[in-house]
Scaffold this active site. Sequence first.
Site, PDB file in Angstrom:
ATOM      1  N   LYS A  20       0.972  -1.396   0.034  1.00 12.80           N
ATOM      2  CA  LYS A  20       0.079  -0.019   0.128  1.00 12.80           C
ATOM      3  C   LYS A  20       0.739   1.233  -0.186  1.00 12.80           C
ATOM      4  O   LYS A  20       1.623   1.672   1.206  1.00 12.80           O
ATOM      5  CB  LYS A  20      -0.804  -0.036   1.154  1.00 12.80           C
ATOM      6  N   THR A  23      -2.575   6.839   0.037  1.00 12.01           N
ATOM      7  CA  THR A  23      -3.687   6.896   1.086  1.00 12.01           C
ATOM      8  C   THR A  23      -4.545   7.967   0.277  1.00 12.01           C
ATOM      9  O   THR A  23      -4.081   9.030  -0.244  1.00 12.01           O
ATOM     10  CB  THR A  23      -3.355   7.113   2.353  1.00 12.01           C
ATOM     11  N   GLU A  73      -3.413   0.589  -3.678  1.00 12.91           N
ATOM     12  CA  GLU A  73      -3.690   0.434  -2.189  1.00 12.91           C
ATOM     13  C   GLU A  73      -4.093  -0.950  -1.997  1.00 12.91           C
ATOM     14  O   GLU A  73      -4.473  -1.403  -0.904  1.00 12.91           O
ATOM     15  CB  GLU A  73      -5.359   0.967  -2.509  1.00 12.91           C
TER      16      GLU A  73
HETATM   17  C1  LIG Z   1      -7.678   6.421  10.347  1.00 16.91           C
HETATM   18  C2  LIG Z   1      -7.854   7.669  10.063  1.00 16.91           C
HETATM   19  O1  LIG Z   1      -7.788   8.536  10.661  1.00 16.91           O
HETATM   20  N1  LIG Z   1      -8.289   7.873   8.569  1.00 16.91           N
HETATM   21  C3  LIG Z   1      -8.155   6.872   7.322  1.00 16.91           C
HETATM   22  C4  LIG Z   1      -8.339   7.278   6.190  1.00 16.91           C
HETATM   23  C5  LIG Z   1      -8.244   6.559   5.188  1.00 16.91           C
HETATM   24  N2  LIG Z   1      -7.445   5.213   5.432  1.00 16.91           N
HETATM   25  C6  LIG Z   1      -7.303   4.454   4.301  1.00 16.91           C
HETATM   26  O2  LIG Z   1      -6.724   5.189   3.144  1.00 16.91           O
HETATM   27  C7  LIG Z   1      -7.211   4.523   2.019  1.00 16.91           C
HETATM   28  C8  LIG Z   1      -8.162   5.530   1.066  1.00 16.91           C
HETATM   29  O3  LIG Z   1      -8.827   6.218   2.050  1.00 16.91           O
HETATM   30  C9  LIG Z   1      -8.001   3.225   2.234  1.00 16.91           C
HETATM   31  O4  LIG Z   1      -6.797   2.474   2.341  1.00 16.91           O
HETATM   32  C10 LIG Z   1      -8.366   3.789   3.607  1.00 16.91           C
HETATM   33  O5  LIG Z   1      -8.949   2.591   4.535  1.00 16.91           O
HETATM   34  C11 LIG Z   1      -7.152   4.942   6.824  1.00 16.91           C
HETATM   35  O6  LIG Z   1      -6.649   4.028   6.901  1.00 16.91           O
HETATM   36  N3  LIG Z   1      -7.561   5.748   7.756  1.00 16.91           N
END
Ligand SMILES: CC(=O)Nc1ccn([C@@H]2O[C@H](CO)[C@@H](O)[C@H]2O)c(=O)n1
Length: 105
Positions: A20, A23, A73
């Site tokens: 990954k 984000t 991702e």
């Molecule tokens: C914990 C927090 O504050 N916020 C987030 C926001 C997004 N993401 C990840 O980023 C990518 C695109 O959005 C995907 O893989 C999401 O799951 C995350 O892990 N945590």
Amino acid sequence: MKPDITFYRRFAADILSDKKIITIRDKTESHFHPGEQLRVGYEDDSSIFCTIEVISVVPVAPGDLTNDHARQENMSLAELQDVISQIYPGEQQLYVISFRRIDEG
Ligand SMILES: CC(=O)Nc1ccn([C@@H]2O[C@H](CO)[C@@H](O)[C@H]2O)c(=O)n1
């Protein structure tokens, strides 16, 4: 130390194995700059699990997400669209943050 950015714990293994490498975030997390090093923590307890260096921050509309985003991702495009609609329901302006992992913690 507090993290500069957090991730849901279920994504940590993919980050630590360099599968990954992006984000996708909303405006509140679009202020990072290329070259900036970020302490990365878990969303649930804020403990640090690695450090990343930001490569780029590029605006994207959810409808313009591609297979290439999904590959970066380590997901299918359908999975990515599902995740985005759960984390950012109704959001029309998102940002792709590309990064490289520098170390573990
Ligand atoms: C914990 C927090 O504050 N916020 C987030 C926001 C997004 N993401 C990840 O980023 C990518 C695109 O959005 C995907 O893989 C999401 O799951 C995350 O892990 N945590």
